[in-house]
Design a protein around this motif. Structure first.
Motif, PDB file in Angstrom:
ATOM      1  N   GLN A 177      34.458  56.702  52.245  1.00  0.00           N
ATOM      2  CA  GLN A 177      35.791  56.375  52.216  1.00  0.00           C
ATOM      3  C   GLN A 177      36.561  57.045  53.798  1.00  0.00           C
ATOM      4  OE1 GLN A 177      37.891  54.294  50.288  1.00  0.00           O
ATOM      5  NE2 GLN A 177      39.139  54.209  52.275  1.00  0.00           N
ATOM      6  N   ALA A 178      35.945  58.177  53.916  1.00  0.00           N
ATOM      7  CA  ALA A 178      36.427  59.131  55.041  1.00  0.00           C
ATOM      8  C   ALA A 178      35.757  58.367  56.324  1.00  0.00           C
ATOM      9  CB  ALA A 178      35.996  60.637  54.909  1.00  0.00           C
ATOM     10  N   ALA A 179      34.580  57.762  56.174  1.00  0.00           N
ATOM     11  CA  ALA A 179      33.990  57.061  57.318  1.00  0.00           C
ATOM     12  C   ALA A 179      35.008  56.011  57.663  1.00  0.00           C
ATOM     13  CB  ALA A 179      32.625  56.740  57.117  1.00  0.00           C
ATOM     14  N   LEU A 180      35.430  55.170  56.843  1.00  0.00           N
ATOM     15  CA  LEU A 180      36.184  53.996  56.938  1.00  0.00           C
ATOM     16  C   LEU A 180      37.665  54.462  57.552  1.00  0.00           C
ATOM     17  CD1 LEU A 180      35.842  52.120  53.725  1.00  0.00           C
ATOM     18  CD2 LEU A 180      34.465  51.750  56.001  1.00  0.00           C
ATOM     19  N   ASP A 181      38.021  55.525  56.938  1.00  0.00           N
ATOM     20  CA  ASP A 181      39.293  55.955  57.568  1.00  0.00           C
ATOM     21  C   ASP A 181      39.331  56.396  59.004  1.00  0.00           C
ATOM     22  OD1 ASP A 181      40.439  55.649  55.239  1.00  0.00           O
ATOM     23  OD2 ASP A 181      39.995  57.315  54.115  1.00  0.00           O
ATOM     24  N   VAL A 182      38.179  56.998  59.401  1.00  0.00           N
ATOM     25  CA  VAL A 182      38.080  57.575  60.589  1.00  0.00           C
ATOM     26  C   VAL A 182      37.624  56.373  61.805  1.00  0.00           C
ATOM     27  CG1 VAL A 182      36.810  59.000  62.383  1.00  0.00           C
ATOM     28  CG2 VAL A 182      37.561  59.857  60.130  1.00  0.00           C
ATOM     29  N   GLY A 183      36.824  55.560  61.308  1.00  0.00           N
ATOM     30  CA  GLY A 183      36.245  54.402  62.109  1.00  0.00           C
ATOM     31  C   GLY A 183      36.980  53.406  62.400  1.00  0.00           C
ATOM     32  N   ALA A 184      37.922  52.850  61.409  1.00  0.00           N
ATOM     33  CA  ALA A 184      38.764  51.732  61.625  1.00  0.00           C
ATOM     34  C   ALA A 184      39.743  51.836  62.555  1.00  0.00           C
ATOM     35  CB  ALA A 184      39.470  51.387  60.241  1.00  0.00           C
ATOM     36  N   PRO A 185      40.689  52.946  62.868  1.00  0.00           N
ATOM     37  CA  PRO A 185      41.615  52.911  63.959  1.00  0.00           C
ATOM     38  C   PRO A 185      40.936  53.140  65.353  1.00  0.00           C
ATOM     39  CG  PRO A 185      41.946  54.736  62.177  1.00  0.00           C
ATOM     40  CD  PRO A 185      40.879  54.068  61.995  1.00  0.00           C
ATOM     41  N   ALA A 186      39.797  53.734  65.516  1.00  0.00           N
ATOM     42  CA  ALA A 186      39.029  53.840  66.920  1.00  0.00           C
ATOM     43  C   ALA A 186      38.431  52.484  67.113  1.00  0.00           C
ATOM     44  CB  ALA A 186      37.725  54.843  66.609  1.00  0.00           C
ATOM     45  N   ILE A 187      38.221  51.695  66.069  1.00  0.00           N
ATOM     46  CA  ILE A 187      37.414  50.426  66.745  1.00  0.00           C
ATOM     47  C   ILE A 187      38.841  49.454  67.368  1.00  0.00           C
ATOM     48  CG2 ILE A 187      36.377  48.325  65.944  1.00  0.00           C
ATOM     49  CD1 ILE A 187      34.848  50.094  64.145  1.00  0.00           C
ATOM     50  N   VAL A 188      39.908  49.808  66.357  1.00  0.00           N
ATOM     51  CA  VAL A 188      41.236  48.814  66.863  1.00  0.00           C
ATOM     52  C   VAL A 188      41.441  49.112  67.989  1.00  0.00           C
ATOM     53  CG1 VAL A 188      43.446  48.445  66.196  1.00  0.00           C
ATOM     54  CG2 VAL A 188      41.783  48.341  64.484  1.00  0.00           C
ATOM     55  N   LEU A 189      41.288  50.516  68.558  1.00  0.00           N
ATOM     56  CA  LEU A 189      41.685  51.111  69.952  1.00  0.00           C
ATOM     57  C   LEU A 189      40.967  50.397  70.930  1.00  0.00           C
ATOM     58  CD1 LEU A 189      42.710  54.844  69.238  1.00  0.00           C
ATOM     59  CD2 LEU A 189      44.113  53.231  69.816  1.00  0.00           C
ATOM     60  N   ILE A 190      39.806  50.269  70.552  1.00  0.00           N
ATOM     61  CA  ILE A 190      38.835  49.684  71.801  1.00  0.00           C
ATOM     62  C   ILE A 190      39.449  48.102  71.986  1.00  0.00           C
ATOM     63  CG2 ILE A 190      36.410  48.516  72.156  1.00  0.00           C
ATOM     64  CD1 ILE A 190      35.515  50.836  70.432  1.00  0.00           C
ATOM     65  N   GLY A 191      39.782  47.506  70.922  1.00  0.00           N
ATOM     66  CA  GLY A 191      40.234  46.129  71.063  1.00  0.00           C
ATOM     67  C   GLY A 191      41.442  46.079  71.802  1.00  0.00           C
TER      68      GLY A 191
ATOM     69  N   GLY B  74      41.603  43.183  58.847  1.00  0.00           N
ATOM     70  CA  GLY B  74      40.477  43.366  58.452  1.00  0.00           C
ATOM     71  C   GLY B  74      40.095  44.762  57.896  1.00  0.00           C
ATOM     72  N   LEU B  75      40.256  45.592  58.972  1.00  0.00           N
ATOM     73  CA  LEU B  75      39.675  47.130  58.806  1.00  0.00           C
ATOM     74  C   LEU B  75      40.675  47.726  57.824  1.00  0.00           C
ATOM     75  CD1 LEU B  75      38.483  47.805  62.041  1.00  0.00           C
ATOM     76  CD2 LEU B  75      37.200  47.683  60.323  1.00  0.00           C
ATOM     77  N   GLY B  76      41.936  47.339  57.872  1.00  0.00           N
ATOM     78  CA  GLY B  76      42.951  47.964  56.904  1.00  0.00           C
ATOM     79  C   GLY B  76      42.639  47.688  55.542  1.00  0.00           C
ATOM     80  N   LEU B  77      42.411  46.127  55.440  1.00  0.00           N
ATOM     81  CA  LEU B  77      42.046  45.829  54.011  1.00  0.00           C
ATOM     82  C   LEU B  77      40.712  46.236  53.450  1.00  0.00           C
ATOM     83  CD1 LEU B  77      42.855  41.781  54.146  1.00  0.00           C
ATOM     84  CD2 LEU B  77      43.887  43.581  52.577  1.00  0.00           C
ATOM     85  N   LEU B  78      39.881  46.785  54.188  1.00  0.00           N
ATOM     86  CA  LEU B  78      38.559  47.285  54.197  1.00  0.00           C
ATOM     87  C   LEU B  78      38.921  48.909  53.345  1.00  0.00           C
ATOM     88  CD1 LEU B  78      35.476  46.907  53.680  1.00  0.00           C
ATOM     89  CD2 LEU B  78      35.486  47.985  56.171  1.00  0.00           C
ATOM     90  N   ILE B  79      39.893  49.349  54.071  1.00  0.00           N
ATOM     91  CA  ILE B  79      40.180  50.572  53.622  1.00  0.00           C
ATOM     92  C   ILE B  79      40.891  50.777  52.090  1.00  0.00           C
ATOM     93  CG2 ILE B  79      41.752  52.776  54.247  1.00  0.00           C
ATOM     94  CD1 ILE B  79      41.238  52.181  56.836  1.00  0.00           C
ATOM     95  N   VAL B  80      41.934  49.782  52.063  1.00  0.00           N
ATOM     96  CA  VAL B  80      42.359  49.362  50.778  1.00  0.00           C
ATOM     97  C   VAL B  80      41.357  49.216  49.709  1.00  0.00           C
ATOM     98  CG1 VAL B  80      44.093  47.681  49.442  1.00  0.00           C
ATOM     99  CG2 VAL B  80      44.477  48.660  51.808  1.00  0.00           C
ATOM    100  N   ALA B  81      40.448  48.393  49.973  1.00  0.00           N
ATOM    101  CA  ALA B  81      39.403  47.903  48.974  1.00  0.00           C
ATOM    102  C   ALA B  81      38.526  49.158  48.573  1.00  0.00           C
ATOM    103  CB  ALA B  81      38.201  46.868  49.896  1.00  0.00           C
ATOM    104  N   GLY B  82      38.271  49.996  49.477  1.00  0.00           N
ATOM    105  CA  GLY B  82      37.648  51.328  49.009  1.00  0.00           C
ATOM    106  C   GLY B  82      38.570  51.930  48.052  1.00  0.00           C
ATOM    107  N   LEU B  83      39.759  52.258  48.524  1.00  0.00           N
ATOM    108  CA  LEU B  83      40.618  53.065  47.654  1.00  0.00           C
ATOM    109  C   LEU B  83      41.113  52.509  46.458  1.00  0.00           C
ATOM    110  CD1 LEU B  83      43.486  53.876  50.529  1.00  0.00           C
ATOM    111  CD2 LEU B  83      41.646  55.688  49.359  1.00  0.00           C
ATOM    112  N   ALA B  84      41.212  51.023  46.332  1.00  0.00           N
ATOM    113  CA  ALA B  84      41.461  50.592  45.088  1.00  0.00           C
ATOM    114  C   ALA B  84      40.355  49.867  44.325  1.00  0.00           C
ATOM    115  CB  ALA B  84      42.568  49.443  45.321  1.00  0.00           C
ATOM    116  N   HIS B  85      38.960  50.109  44.761  1.00  0.00           N
ATOM    117  CA  HIS B  85      38.005  49.481  44.232  1.00  0.00           C
ATOM    118  C   HIS B  85      37.997  48.053  44.008  1.00  0.00           C
ATOM    119  CE1 HIS B  85      37.231  53.899  43.612  1.00  0.00           C
ATOM    120  NE2 HIS B  85      38.135  53.754  42.790  1.00  0.00           N
TER     121      HIS B  85
END
Length: 402
Positions: A363-377, A284-295
């Motif tokens: 976009q930078a916030a998504l790029d930084v936040g997504a991996p950190a949240i996955v690490l918690i999981g 989900g977080l990966g697709l959110l990053i893609v959504a931002g990059l590809a609009h």
């Protein structure tokens, strides 16, 4: 009139749903605040973050209150605070009122959510723990869906878009409060003796399931910070969608998926749910990053679906592990301890993402936040599957059970 056991269970579920409706109510209004009062993402995420920052000390001080004076009394106090917060948003002429309203919402959820969860265990019958875990997840998902669907429709099509959604929430809060007033005054699992403030506590035994469950709920809540604090702004500024109702529907899809997965996966043992959840979180977080990059609105929709599944598995599995580790007469205190940690993660995620978004862009916030949240999981998976601890984490799932 006093509600039946069945009616009490569903009223407690409604309180949990109301708590998350209140949490998500400002989501689709944040872009309007940004435009109306010319504030940047750091301020709008601070509006979101004040909620968990107030909620955490309330949980710390009052986390065990309902174990002593009863679930009903504390739930009613929480609903009263939610009503005050919603009215403050409904009247808000400026940001100060918004922050005041958000603080009262944090106070209300901090008081009401733990006793509502504990009440569902107590009114849920022989399988109360598992039933409460899945129902809490579904109820909170319903609250989030209503927040974004109703809010999106009112902002897009109704007058006074900054305020009307909060008057609707006020009416719903008063309705739920009327049912909560009819809850039994006391339950069989309350502790004896006078109340005094006690820190939320980790159970003396079965600590691995508690830690794994708390990390699971924390991962879900941290991901929620992305969608609730920044989701509408991502839709507008990165995906370039200018229809608030459509944006609200896309965000609501995540909540609907949370509820559907919670019901479909209710037979899963909590350890299994927590172990599978990070896969969906990452997708989900990966697709959110893609959504931002590809609009891309389709990618944004896919992100909402996958993230909803991940949230559901992490939250319901984590909550099942936490409540399964809780002694009967300290149930609310143990649940509060898990919520304290989870909401601290959520506040840190919201403030951190807001700071990055302001300085470097969404976009930078998504790029930084997504991996950190996955690490918690991933950390939740590791602890849940520690050698010598798997049997404990598995067997407690069917014992007591945001």
């Amino acid at each position: 009139m006093t509600l039946s056991t069945r009616g009490s269970f569903w009223t407690a579920a409604a309180v949990a749903g109301l708590a998350l409706w209140a949490s998500g109510a400002p989501t689709v209004v944040y872009p309007l605040y940004a435009a109306e009062w010319r504030v940047d993402p750091a301020v709008t995420t601070a509006i979101f973050a004040i909620y968990p920052l107030v909620l955490v000390p309330v949980l710390i001080v009052f986390g065990n209150l309902s174990d002593v004076i009863g679930r009903r009394a504390v739930i009613l106090l929480g609903i009263g605070a939610l009503a005050v917060g919603s009215i403050a948003f409904g009247l808000a002429p400026d940001l100060l009122w918004v922050f005041i309203g958000r603080a009262f919402m944090g106070l209300g959820v901090g008081l009401a959510l733990s006793p509502a969860t504990a009440a569902m265990v107590e009114f849920g019958g022989p399988d109360g723990a598992r039933r409460a875990s899945s129902t809490t997840t579904a109820a909170t998902a319903t609250g989030l869906a209503l927040a974004t669907i109703v809010g999106g429709a009112l902002v897009q099509y109704a007058p006074i878009p900054l305020h009307l959604t909060f008057w609707v929430l006020t009416a719903v809060t008063l309705l739920v409060g009327a049912f909560a007033f009819a809850l039994p005054r006391h339950t069989r699992d309350e502790a004896s003796g006078p109340w005094r403030p006690r820190l939320p506590r980790m159970p003396r035994e079965e600590r691995a399931p508690f830690v794994a469950g708390t990390l699971g709920v924390s991962a879900a809540y941290a991901m929620g910070a992305i969608f609730l604090a920044l989701g509408a702004q991502v839709a507008r500024d990165l995906v370039h969608s200018d229809d608030v109702f459509v944006d609200g529907l896309v965000l609501a899809v995540s909540a609907v998926v949370i509820g559907v997965v919670a019901i479909a996966a209710r037979g899963l043992r909590p350890r299994v749910a927590v172990s599978v959840g990070p896969v969906f979180l990452a997708g989900g977080l990966g697709l959110l990053i893609v959504a931002g990059l590809a609009h891309s609105l389709p990618a944004f929709l896919g992100a909402s679906i996958a993230a909803g599944a991940g949230y559901s598995l992490m939250f319901s599995g984590g909550l099942g592990l936490v409540t399964g580790s809780a002694p009967v007469h300290e149930r609310a205190a143990v649940i509060s301890a898990a919520y304290v940690v989870a909401y601290l993660f959520q506040a840190a995620a919201a403030l951190g993402l807001g700071a990055v978004a302001t300085s470097a862009g969404l976009q930078a916030a998504l790029d930084v936040g997504a991996p950190a949240i996955v690490l918690i999981g991933v950390a939740a998976v590791v602890v849940a599957n520690l050698p010598g601890r798997r049997a404990v984490a598995t067997n407690t799932a069917a014992v007591p059970t945001a």
